[in-house]
Design a protein around this motif. Sequence first.
Motif, PDB file in Angstrom:
ATOM      1  N   MET A   1       0.842  -1.197   0.000  1.00 13.29           N
ATOM      2  CA  MET A   1       0.000   0.000   0.000  1.00 13.29           C
ATOM      3  C   MET A   1       0.882   1.253   0.000  1.00 13.29           C
ATOM      4  N   ARG A   2       0.596   2.180  -0.894  1.00  8.48           N
ATOM      5  CA  ARG A   2       1.369   3.413  -0.996  1.00  8.48           C
ATOM      6  C   ARG A   2       1.122   4.255   0.252  1.00  8.48           C
ATOM      7  N   ARG A   3       2.206   4.770   0.804  1.00  7.56           N
ATOM      8  CA  ARG A   3       2.078   5.567   2.023  1.00  7.56           C
ATOM      9  C   ARG A   3       3.059   6.735   1.951  1.00  7.56           C
ATOM     10  N   ASP A   4       2.542   7.922   1.632  1.00  7.22           N
ATOM     11  CA  ASP A   4       3.355   9.127   1.578  1.00  7.22           C
ATOM     12  C   ASP A   4       2.884  10.049   2.694  1.00  7.22           C
ATOM     13  N   GLU A   5       3.823  10.571   3.451  1.00 10.57           N
ATOM     14  CA  GLU A   5       3.423  11.435   4.557  1.00 10.57           C
ATOM     15  C   GLU A   5       4.599  12.263   5.030  1.00 10.57           C
ATOM     16  N   ILE A   6       4.318  13.146   5.936  1.00  8.26           N
ATOM     17  CA  ILE A   6       5.355  13.948   6.564  1.00  8.26           C
ATOM     18  C   ILE A   6       5.434  13.530   8.028  1.00  8.26           C
ATOM     19  N   ALA A   7       6.615  13.219   8.492  1.00  4.84           N
ATOM     20  CA  ALA A   7       6.802  12.754   9.863  1.00  4.84           C
ATOM     21  C   ALA A   7       7.168  13.897  10.803  1.00  4.84           C
ATOM     22  N   ALA A   8       7.727  14.961  10.247  1.00  5.54           N
ATOM     23  CA  ALA A   8       8.102  16.117  11.067  1.00  5.54           C
ATOM     24  C   ALA A   8       8.153  17.347  10.182  1.00  5.54           C
ATOM     25  N   LEU A   9       7.797  18.480  10.755  1.00 11.12           N
ATOM     26  CA  LEU A   9       7.826  19.751  10.034  1.00 11.12           C
ATOM     27  C   LEU A   9       8.630  20.740  10.857  1.00 11.12           C
ATOM     28  N   ASP A  10       9.683  21.281  10.241  1.00 11.87           N
ATOM     29  CA  ASP A  10      10.558  22.240  10.929  1.00 11.87           C
ATOM     30  C   ASP A  10      10.247  23.657  10.462  1.00 11.87           C
ATOM     31  N   LEU A  11       9.803  24.482  11.399  1.00  9.32           N
ATOM     32  CA  LEU A  11       9.546  25.893  11.113  1.00  9.32           C
ATOM     33  C   LEU A  11      10.761  26.676  11.609  1.00  9.32           C
ATOM     34  N   THR A  12      11.836  26.566  10.855  1.00  7.22           N
ATOM     35  CA  THR A  12      13.103  27.137  11.294  1.00  7.22           C
ATOM     36  C   THR A  12      13.038  28.663  11.346  1.00  7.22           C
ATOM     37  N   ARG A  13      12.678  29.263  10.247  1.00  4.67           N
ATOM     38  CA  ARG A  13      12.452  30.715  10.189  1.00  4.67           C
ATOM     39  C   ARG A  13      11.326  30.939   9.194  1.00  4.67           C
ATOM     40  N   TYR A  14      10.139  31.005   9.723  1.00  2.00           N
ATOM     41  CA  TYR A  14       8.960  31.065   8.848  1.00  2.00           C
ATOM     42  C   TYR A  14       7.804  31.693   9.615  1.00  2.00           C
ATOM     43  N   GLY A  15       7.216  32.734   9.030  1.00  4.17           N
ATOM     44  CA  GLY A  15       6.114  33.409   9.720  1.00  4.17           C
ATOM     45  C   GLY A  15       6.571  33.925  11.072  1.00  4.17           C
TER      46      GLY A  15
ATOM     47  N   GLU B   1       6.391  30.540  -1.992  1.00  9.21           N
ATOM     48  CA  GLU B   1       5.770  31.371  -3.022  1.00  9.21           C
ATOM     49  C   GLU B   1       6.563  32.650  -3.275  1.00  9.21           C
ATOM     50  N   GLU B   2       6.452  33.142  -4.498  1.00 11.35           N
ATOM     51  CA  GLU B   2       7.222  34.311  -4.920  1.00 11.35           C
ATOM     52  C   GLU B   2       6.964  35.502  -4.004  1.00 11.35           C
ATOM     53  N   ARG B   3       5.712  35.744  -3.685  1.00  8.81           N
ATOM     54  CA  ARG B   3       5.356  36.858  -2.809  1.00  8.81           C
ATOM     55  C   ARG B   3       4.742  36.322  -1.520  1.00  8.81           C
ATOM     56  N   SER B   4       5.502  35.526  -0.840  1.00  2.00           N
ATOM     57  CA  SER B   4       5.017  34.929   0.410  1.00  2.00           C
ATOM     58  C   SER B   4       4.703  36.017   1.439  1.00  2.00           C
ATOM     59  N   ARG B   5       3.613  35.823   2.145  1.00  3.31           N
ATOM     60  CA  ARG B   5       3.235  36.781   3.186  1.00  3.31           C
ATOM     61  C   ARG B   5       3.768  36.374   4.558  1.00  3.31           C
ATOM     62  N   TYR B   6       4.628  35.373   4.581  1.00  4.92           N
ATOM     63  CA  TYR B   6       5.161  34.893   5.852  1.00  4.92           C
ATOM     64  C   TYR B   6       6.588  35.393   6.109  1.00  4.92           C
ATOM     65  N   ASN B   7       6.879  36.569   5.585  1.00  7.73           N
ATOM     66  CA  ASN B   7       8.202  37.164   5.778  1.00  7.73           C
ATOM     67  C   ASN B   7       8.165  38.348   6.737  1.00  7.73           C
ATOM     68  N   PHE B   8       7.108  38.451   7.550  1.00  7.49           N
ATOM     69  CA  PHE B   8       6.972  39.630   8.404  1.00  7.49           C
ATOM     70  C   PHE B   8       7.948  39.624   9.579  1.00  7.49           C
ATOM     71  N   LEU B   9       8.503  38.476   9.925  1.00 11.49           N
ATOM     72  CA  LEU B   9       9.513  38.415  10.984  1.00 11.49           C
ATOM     73  C   LEU B   9      10.888  38.118  10.409  1.00 11.49           C
ATOM     74  N   HIS B  10      10.938  37.185   9.486  1.00 12.55           N
ATOM     75  CA  HIS B  10      12.194  36.813   8.832  1.00 12.55           C
ATOM     76  C   HIS B  10      12.103  37.224   7.359  1.00 12.55           C
ATOM     77  N   ASP B  11      13.071  37.982   6.884  1.00 12.83           N
ATOM     78  CA  ASP B  11      13.011  38.426   5.497  1.00 12.83           C
ATOM     79  C   ASP B  11      13.225  37.244   4.542  1.00 12.83           C
ATOM     80  N   TYR B  12      12.960  37.492   3.281  1.00 14.64           N
ATOM     81  CA  TYR B  12      13.002  36.429   2.283  1.00 14.64           C
ATOM     82  C   TYR B  12      14.340  35.680   2.284  1.00 14.64           C
ATOM     83  N   SER B  13      15.412  36.415   2.442  1.00 12.50           N
ATOM     84  CA  SER B  13      16.738  35.795   2.334  1.00 12.50           C
ATOM     85  C   SER B  13      17.043  34.845   3.483  1.00 12.50           C
ATOM     86  N   SER B  14      16.305  34.961   4.595  1.00 15.98           N
ATOM     87  CA  SER B  14      16.598  34.105   5.746  1.00 15.98           C
ATOM     88  C   SER B  14      15.508  33.071   6.017  1.00 15.98           C
ATOM     89  N   MET B  15      14.423  33.105   5.260  1.00 15.55           N
ATOM     90  CA  MET B  15      13.344  32.142   5.482  1.00 15.55           C
ATOM     91  C   MET B  15      13.835  30.714   5.241  1.00 15.55           C
TER      92      MET B  15
END
Length: 214
Positions: free
Chosen positions: A1-15, A60-74
Amino acid sequence: MRRDEIAALDLTRYGKFTDRAIDFGEKPASGPDFHIVFGLNEAGKSTALSAYLDLLFGIEERSRYNFLHDYSSMRIGGLLEFEGQAFAVSRTKSRSNSLHDAEGRPLSEIAISAHLAGLSRDGPGVAASRSSRLTLPAVVVGTLRTMVERRSGITTSLRMARDEAAAALDGLNAARGRVGEERAVPEPARAKLMAAVSEAKASGHICRYNCLSA
């Protein structure tokens, strides 16, 4: 049975998140492997979902989640499992070479897209049929919403009870303070009071009152 999933999500610098992670744990030996991410308003549920999509398809090109971390550090990351194989990846905000392996080396987008069976961020075709399997029935959505609302109500009630208990404690401490002040009668006043009582006893007023009462 095919099983694709995410086991962990790291929000290192995001939002609004910095060095935060969601660990979904190991797959149980038996039974369903189903997780519900819920929380109060502004807790970060939508941010986490957007981070998951950005991990798969690119920030995304114009991500709205850069209000704390700028694009270059996301940066986001995660532990993905495709057909039973797990591998760690990370994603930065870049027009090219934004996907990296666990050692930070550039990784081809095929490493992920080859396992998505045509699934895109919002594309038609296979994505539509596959995403429909990820849509919860309305009754389930309603039940989950009720659970969250009840939890929110319980949290609010507990907070109000805590505030009321704190106010009651402050009132009790204030009352104790007043009692202490009343007990702390100055010695001269106490001496005058005792002298007056002794004088009354000597004059017989207290005795006559007691005798009449008897």
